[in-house]
Every structure is written in structure tokens, then in C-alpha cells.
Design a protein around this motif. Structure first.
Motif, mmCIF file in Angstrom:
data_model
loop_
_atom_site.group_PDB
_atom_site.id
_atom_site.type_symbol
_atom_site.label_atom_id
_atom_site.label_comp_id
_atom_site.label_asym_id
_atom_site.label_seq_id
_atom_site.Cartn_x
_atom_site.Cartn_y
_atom_site.Cartn_z
ATOM 1 N N SER A 137 56.882 12.020 94.295
ATOM 2 C CA SER A 137 57.425 11.914 92.940
ATOM 3 C C SER A 137 56.681 10.851 92.140
ATOM 4 O O SER A 137 56.266 9.818 92.695
ATOM 5 N N PRO A 138 56.509 11.060 90.831
ATOM 6 C CA PRO A 138 56.033 9.956 89.988
ATOM 7 C C PRO A 138 57.019 8.791 90.113
ATOM 8 O O PRO A 138 58.237 9.003 90.133
ATOM 9 N N ILE A 139 56.517 7.598 90.197
ATOM 10 C CA ILE A 139 57.415 6.472 90.455
ATOM 11 C C ILE A 139 58.391 6.232 89.309
ATOM 12 O O ILE A 139 59.403 5.555 89.490
ATOM 13 N N ILE A 140 58.146 6.809 88.133
ATOM 14 C CA ILE A 140 59.089 6.675 87.031
ATOM 15 C C ILE A 140 60.426 7.330 87.362
ATOM 16 O O ILE A 140 61.448 7.027 86.742
ATOM 17 N N GLU A 141 60.435 8.216 88.372
ATOM 18 C CA GLU A 141 61.676 8.883 88.768
ATOM 19 C C GLU A 141 62.514 8.034 89.728
ATOM 20 O O GLU A 141 63.653 8.400 90.029
ATOM 21 N N HIS A 142 61.990 6.933 90.212
ATOM 22 C CA HIS A 142 62.751 6.068 91.112
ATOM 23 C C HIS A 142 63.628 5.128 90.280
ATOM 24 O O HIS A 142 63.161 4.511 89.308
ATOM 25 N N PRO A 143 64.904 4.993 90.618
ATOM 26 C CA PRO A 143 65.835 4.208 89.785
ATOM 27 C C PRO A 143 65.390 2.778 89.519
ATOM 28 O O PRO A 143 65.565 2.278 88.401
ATOM 29 N N ASP A 144 64.827 2.087 90.513
ATOM 30 C CA ASP A 144 64.473 0.682 90.279
ATOM 31 C C ASP A 144 63.308 0.566 89.306
ATOM 32 O O ASP A 144 63.284 -0.347 88.468
ATOM 33 N N GLN A 181 52.549 4.125 81.437
ATOM 34 C CA GLN A 181 51.533 5.130 81.773
ATOM 35 C C GLN A 181 51.317 5.197 83.284
ATOM 36 O O GLN A 181 51.221 6.281 83.872
ATOM 37 N N TYR A 182 51.267 4.023 83.914
ATOM 38 C CA TYR A 182 51.059 3.996 85.367
ATOM 39 C C TYR A 182 52.239 4.643 86.093
ATOM 40 O O TYR A 182 52.046 5.419 87.045
ATOM 41 N N ALA A 183 53.447 4.352 85.631
ATOM 42 C CA ALA A 183 54.637 4.909 86.285
ATOM 43 C C ALA A 183 54.706 6.422 86.145
ATOM 44 O O ALA A 183 55.241 7.121 87.023
ATOM 45 N N GLN A 184 54.158 6.946 85.063
ATOM 46 C CA GLN A 184 54.126 8.395 84.876
ATOM 47 C C GLN A 184 53.061 9.059 85.756
ATOM 48 O O GLN A 184 53.244 10.207 86.196
ATOM 49 N N ASP A 185 51.968 8.338 86.019
ATOM 50 C CA ASP A 185 50.845 8.928 86.752
ATOM 51 C C ASP A 185 50.916 8.702 88.262
ATOM 52 O O ASP A 185 50.461 9.544 89.042
ATOM 53 N N ARG A 186 51.465 7.596 88.676
ATOM 54 C CA ARG A 186 51.459 7.213 90.086
ATOM 55 C C ARG A 186 52.543 7.969 90.866
ATOM 56 O O ARG A 186 53.719 7.910 90.530
ATOM 57 N N GLU A 187 52.140 8.682 91.889
ATOM 58 C CA GLU A 187 53.091 9.386 92.740
ATOM 59 C C GLU A 187 53.258 8.626 94.046
ATOM 60 O O GLU A 187 52.282 8.263 94.706
ATOM 61 N N GLN A 188 54.515 8.405 94.415
ATOM 62 C CA GLN A 188 54.805 7.622 95.624
ATOM 63 C C GLN A 188 56.249 7.890 96.035
ATOM 64 O O GLN A 188 57.174 7.718 95.243
ATOM 65 N N GLY A 189 56.466 8.315 97.251
ATOM 66 C CA GLY A 189 57.805 8.530 97.767
ATOM 67 C C GLY A 189 58.481 9.741 97.141
ATOM 68 O O GLY A 189 57.932 10.410 96.257
ATOM 69 N N THR A 190 59.675 10.004 97.588
ATOM 70 C CA THR A 190 60.462 11.125 97.086
ATOM 71 C C THR A 190 61.676 10.575 96.354
ATOM 72 O O THR A 190 62.515 9.886 96.937
ATOM 73 N N ALA A 191 61.752 10.876 95.079
ATOM 74 C CA ALA A 191 62.846 10.363 94.265
ATOM 75 C C ALA A 191 64.131 11.121 94.558
ATOM 76 O O ALA A 191 64.100 12.267 95.017
ATOM 77 N N PRO A 192 65.286 10.513 94.327
ATOM 78 C CA PRO A 192 66.560 11.221 94.503
ATOM 79 C C PRO A 192 66.574 12.515 93.693
ATOM 80 O O PRO A 192 66.218 12.529 92.509
ATOM 81 N N GLY A 193 66.956 13.620 94.363
ATOM 82 C CA GLY A 193 67.031 14.901 93.684
ATOM 83 C C GLY A 193 65.764 15.712 93.742
ATOM 84 O O GLY A 193 65.767 16.902 93.400
ATOM 85 N N ALA A 194 64.637 15.109 94.163
ATOM 86 C CA ALA A 194 63.376 15.843 94.268
ATOM 87 C C ALA A 194 63.347 16.634 95.571
ATOM 88 O O ALA A 194 64.045 16.298 96.528
ATOM 89 N N PRO A 195 62.551 17.710 95.646
ATOM 90 C CA PRO A 195 62.436 18.485 96.893
ATOM 91 C C PRO A 195 62.004 17.591 98.045
ATOM 92 O O PRO A 195 61.174 16.687 97.885
ATOM 93 N N LYS A 196 62.575 17.817 99.199
ATOM 94 C CA LYS A 196 62.288 17.001 100.370
ATOM 95 C C LYS A 196 60.796 17.012 100.674
ATOM 96 O O LYS A 196 60.164 18.057 100.738
ATOM 97 N N GLY A 197 60.238 15.820 100.850
ATOM 98 C CA GLY A 197 58.821 15.684 101.176
ATOM 99 C C GLY A 197 57.900 15.691 99.985
ATOM 100 O O GLY A 197 56.700 15.432 100.128
ATOM 101 N N ALA A 198 58.432 15.959 98.777
ATOM 102 C CA ALA A 198 57.578 15.976 97.581
ATOM 103 C C ALA A 198 57.274 14.549 97.143
ATOM 104 O O ALA A 198 58.113 13.648 97.236
#
Length: 598
Positions: free
Chosen positions: A341-348, A322-339
Motif C-alpha cells: 500500500s502507499p504509505i499515505i493509507e497507513h493511519p499514523d 508526494q512521497y507518501a503517495q508514491d512510496r509503497e510499504q506494508g499492507t494498510a488496513p482494508g487493503a487486499p492481503k499481501g498488497a
């Protein structure tokens, strides 16, 4: 802080398609139970645990159980108000009596159904669930070894939960070495076979509390002239209140909680120091049979502790997801530059979540298969069949207890890691799961003891034949996996892990009689190696059932196959690296003197 969503479909799937509930219900022993009744129980228990028990978990951690001295009387232990309300509703539900003897008020359901109830109870609130868990052990011991009068007196109300039970084994000088117990039992002259019990016991879960009116203590003690060590130990039933002739509660017995421990976790569960000062008790079974009586409840108790590893891993996973879906931090690979991203989108982060999810499926497959083996042994009508199921159940017990609780420490730690800095902050609540989990690898026999049991007793069954029979089954399963699309290298990795487990097993069998120190030195890496391989073998069965189109949503079945593939490709290969540790001699462990270790 996340809510708890009971994983009903996951539980049903593993019961039916991995642990073979249908095979259990097809036996004459459990012919009075039908699948629809079990399904209805799971559905209602899930609602009860999510609505009534799960919300009490935070109170257990933050308020905890409180010890209070009393002027002129025994001390009391007060649990959080929410515990009392939830426990009262639990007693009223009747679910606690489900797996027990109908002669005393039980419903005689198979143990695997009780495991499903325990999973949801433990995931909802581990600290509260420990009260019925300890009662379960006391019920098992009294039912197996108690007199007819003791069974009639204690079991009906213990099964409902109106009365609770404890196991009083450990003393300050006698932890895992139960043979060092020094509590004394003296026969009381001109009594109805009563004994006077004097001594101190420590680490007694729910030894005193305010959830039930009566507590039935089972106490290990030595009678006059008894032999030293475990052969001289007897078991006694010592009620908190003596009973009047009509069965009502009488005067207070000489058993008192003199303090409770201040612990890392499970704060809601009072861990008591119990002082017995001439308390009145009665023998359970024969004199000097205390250790044998205790081991009656050991398999079920150790399986239930292994289940705690599964349960806390699942609660921590649900919160971290739930936290990974809600928490936005950094820009995940493939996301618009500067956006952001929910941390669930980060590979690690996704790697950590997939690791949690795959291990949860693996642990559930292991624990439920273990419970099913106990049921099949109980239901067998042929001696050879009974032996086969009993051997499997006995082999899986140290794997369920040792592997699941070790892995749980890792999975709850991953939940903190996914939360980042917020995981280290108590307000998020995820740290509670990490702290609560830590005890499971310690009690009911430390995991080192589980590993020693695996190589000392379970490996010896048919000179390793019980293990190799199971590995043979997995080899056959590899061929079925090879016909399933989308599993990539999982069949190959399982085949390699089975080969590694065979090599490790053969090595340990070869040194068991000649090098006991190296055997024990290898026990912990061997438990991890074998346990991980066994989990993969059970996940293979899950993947086969899912790919054959079991009656579940397509997305659910696809996730089962993908989870098994992930386990096979990214977790199972670790077994290869453990072989060297298993086959090494103990010399390196003792190469430094104790002074050099400083």
C-alpha cells in the motif's frame, strides 16, 4: 525531490475570508488598489517563484555561498550561479517595490499583499529570500528616520533590489543584549557630517555578496561620550561603495567581510563577519536614537520570520505528501492481503500529514491576520480605531514569530519522519527543510524573547484587555460554529480553550507586578497556549466562511472545514495541559543549583 506548487487558492481564501482584504481595500488609504490587481500579482508571482526561484533551492544548500580572499583587496562572497540569474529576474520583475512609498518608486500596495509575495518567495528558496527581506528592513528604517537626501539617494534602487541592505546589530559580546554594542563612531572633521565607523559585527545576513552592485549597511555604533546601554546607541548608513557627486559608485568604503559562517542550514545565504575600519557613514535620524530607529522595522521583520515558519512547513509538507503517495510499504488496513500500500493509507502517516496540513492553515490564518492588522492600523483615520488595530497587530507579532517558527521545527521533523530512513538521507532533499527551519526560532529575537515580550509588554496592554477582547470575539464565533454540520466537537473544544486562555491570562496579570521571575518562567508555555487558541479562533472564521459557500470548488471548501475540525479536535486540546505550567511558580526552575545540573 519535490517541485513547489504555490498554494494560490489557499492564499486567496485566507486573504479574503479570514484577513478581510476587502475591508483593507475599502479604506481611503488603499483605495488606489483593487482586488483584481492583487490577484494578478499573486498569479504572476506564483508562476515566477515556481519556475525561476524554486529550482535554485537545492543549489543554495549543496553549493552554498563561498568566501574568497583577495590579493591586496577586500574578500568577496560568491553565490551559486542560479541565485544570480533568479535574483536578476526578480529585480526586473519589480515585485520587490510593491508595498513601498510611490515617491521613491514603490506601488504602495497593502502589506498583506507583500506577505503573499514573501510567502511564495520564502517557500521557493528561503536562503535567497533573505536578501530582499533584510533590504526590506533597511528600507523601513531609512524611510522612517533618514534625511530627505538619504531617502532620495538610497531608497529608489533599494526598492527595486538593484541595491541591497543589511542591519548590523550583533557583535561577539552583544547578541540579544544590544546595549553592549561597542562599535565606535567618530565625527570626521571638515566633512559633510560624515562619521568614521570602527568595529566588528557578526551574523550579518548578505553583508557581502555578488547579487547586487551596492550594499547599504545600517550600523549601530556609539558616538563619543554616549551613555552606556541602549540609550547611547546611534544608527549610521554605511554604503559598500561611496557615491560620486553624480550618484555613480565611487571608491570602496572601509567595510569588509572577513569570513562567513559554516551553518546548519540556509547555506546559500552568506552570514558574514563584517569588519569596519574607519568606514565612512552618516547618521540616520538623531544621535542616540539608534534603538528607536531599529524598532521601526522590528514588527515587519518579526512577522516575516514568522512567515518563514509557515513557508518551510508548506515546502516540507508538499514533499512529504508526494512521497507518501508514491512510496509503497506494508499492507494498510482494508487493503487486499499481501498488497503493498502507499504509505499515505497507513493511519499514523495520515495523522502526520493531517497535522502538517492543519497547522499550515492555522499559521497562514495567523500571519495574514497579523499583516491585515498592520494595514488597518496604517489606514485608520480615527485615533481609537488606529489604537485598536495597532494593539491587535502588536499582540499577534510574538505569536506569529514565536509560535510559527516553533511549530515549523515540528512540521519539518514530521516530514522527515514520513520519509522514514530516506528522510535522513540528504539525497531526498527533505532534510534541507529541517535544517533551514532551525534558525527561524533563533534570529530576530529568540522565541524566549518573543515569549518575554508577550508577557512583559503585550499582556500589559490595557492590563490584559487586548487579549480578552480577542477571546471575546472567539466566544461569539463558537455560537456560529455550533450551527455548522460536520464540525463535531470543535465548538466545544474552542470554548474550552478560550476559557483556559482566560484563566492563564488572568493569572499572569495578577502576578506581573509581584513575581517577575514566575511571569517569565511561564512565558513560553503561555505563548504556546495562547497562540494555539488564537489559531483555532482564526480557523473557526475560515470554517464559517467555507461552510457559507465562498466562491471556491466544493472539495476545497470541504477540506477547509475538515482541517479546522481536525485542528480543533486533535491539536487544540493540548492547551488544557499547558495551564498547569503557566500557573506554576518559578521555584522548580531554580530548585537545583548550577552544580546539581551537571
Amino acid at each position: 525531490m519535490s517541485d513547489y506548487t504555490p498554494p494560490i487558492d489557499d492564499i486567496r481564501f485566507v486573504m479574503n475570508h479570514v484577513a478581510d482584504l476587502g475591508g483593507i481595500l475599502a479604506t481611503e488609504r488603499f483605495s488606489h488598489v483593487d482586488a483584481d490587481s492583487i490577484d494578478a500579482v499573486i498569479t504572476e508571482v506564483a508562476r515566477f517563484m515556481a519556475d525561476e526561484v524554486a529550482p535554485t533551492n537545492v543549489d543554495g544548500d549543496r553549493i552554498g555561498s563561498q568566501w574568497h580572499a583577495s590579493d591586496g583587496g577586500p574578500a568577496t562572497v560568491v553565490t551559486p550561479d542560479s541565485f544570480k540569474s533568479a535574483y536578476e529576474k526578480w529585480v526586473a520583475s519589480g515585485f520587490g517595490a510593491m508595498p513601498f512609498d510611490p515617491e521613491y518608486g514603490g506601488a504602495d500596495f497593502p502589506w498583506i499583499s507583500a506577505i503573499a509575495v514573501q510567502e511564495m518567495y520564502t517557500t521557493s528558496n528561503m536562503a535567497l529570500s533573505l536578501c530582499p527581506l533584510l533590504t526590506q528592513g533597511a528600507i523601513d528604517a531609512i524611510h522612517a528616520h533618514g534625511s530627505t537626501e538619504q531617502k532620495n539617494t538610497y531608497l529608489p534602487k533599494m526598492m527595486t533590489g538593484e541595491w541591497t541592505g543589511t542591519m548590523n546589530l550583533t557583535e561577539p559580546q552583544a547578541g540579544s543584549d544590544v546595549g553592549a554594542v561597542s562599535t565606535k563612531a567618530q565625527p570626521i572633521a571638515d566633512s559633510d557630517g560624515a562619521w568614521s565607523i570602527t568595529g566588528q559585527k557578526i551574523y550579518i545576513t548578505y553583508g557581502e555578496h555578488d547579487l547586487a552592485e551596492q550594499i547599504i549597511h545600517l550600523v549601530l555604533a556609539r558616538t563619543p561620550g554616549s551613555a552606556p546601554g541602549t540609550k547611547g546607541i546611534s544608527m549610521f548608513v554605511v554604503p559598500k561603495y561611496l557615491l560620486n557627486e553624480d550618484g555613480s559608485l565611487g571608491e570602496r568604503n572601509g567595510a569588509e567581510c572577513v569570513s562567513i559562517e559554516h551553518k546548519l542550514g540556509i547555506h546559500g545565504s552568506p552570514t558574514c563577519v563584517m569588519q569596519f575600519e574607519g568606514a565612512t557613514g552618516w547618521l540616520v535620524g538623531n544621535e542616540h536614537d539608534g534603538m528607536r530607529n531599529m524598532f521601526t522595522m522590528m514588527n515587519n521583520a518579526r512577522l516575516s520570520v514568522g512567515l518563514q515558519g509557515l513557508s518551510l512547513s508548506d515546502r516540507a509538507f508538499q514533499q512529504s505528501l508526494q512521497y507518501a503517495q508514491d512510496r509503497e510499504q506494508g499492507t494498510a488496513p482494508g487493503a487486499p492481503k499481501g498488497a503493498a500500500s502507499p504509505i499515505i493509507e497507513h493511519p499514523d502517516v495520515r495523522r502526520m500529514l493531517m497535522t502538517q496540513r492543519a497547522w499550515i492553515d492555522a499559521m497562514r490564518a495567523l500571519v495574514y491576520t497579523n499583516a491585515a492588522a498592520l494595514d488597518r492600523a496604517d489606514a485608520a483615520t480615527d485615533a481609537d480605531e488606529q489604537r485598536t488595530w495597532r494593539e491587535l497587530a502588536d499582540l499577534l507579532i510574538p505569536l506569529s514569530k514565536g509560535l510559527c517558527t516553533d511549530v515549523c521545527n515540528e512540521m519539518t521533523s514530521l516530514a522527515l519522519q514520513i520519509h522514514g530512513g530516506m528522510g535522513y538521507v540528504e539525497e531526498t532533499g527533505v532534510a534541507q527543510h529541517y535544517r533551514d527551519a532551525r534558525i527561524a526560532a533563533i534570529y530576530e529575537g529568540t522565541n524566549g524573547i518573543q515569549a518575554a515580550d508577550l508577557v512583559g509588554r503585550k499582556l500589559a496592554m490595557r492590563s490584559g484587555g487586548v487579549i480578552t477582547d480577542l477571546l471575546d470575539e472567539f466566544d461569539l464565533r463558537v455560537k456560529e460554529l455550533a450551527d455548522i454540520d460536520g464540525l463535531a466537537t470543535f465548538p466545544d473544544r474552542l470554548s474550552e480553550a478560550v476559557w483556559t486562555a482566560r484563566e492563564a491570562t488572568a493569572h499572569l496579570v495578577s502576578i506581573a507586578g509581584s513575581d517577575p521571575r514566575s511571569l517569565l518562567a511561564s512565558s513560553t508555555p503561555y505563548l504556546r497556549l495562547l497562540g494555539t487558541t488564537v489559531c483555532a479562533g482564526f480557523l473557526a472564521k475560515s470554517a464559517i466562511a467555507a461552510s457559507n459557500g465562498a466562491d471556491y470548488p466544493a472539495d476545497f471548501l470541504s477540506a477547509k472545514v475538515t482541517g479546522a475540525k481536525f485542528f480543533g479536535e486533535q491539536i487544540l486540546p493540548t492547551t488544557a495541559g499547558l495551564l498547569a505550567a503557566v500557573t506554576s511558580r518559578a521555584d522548580d526552575l531554580f530548585a537545583l543549583t548550577s552544580d546539581q545540573l551537571l
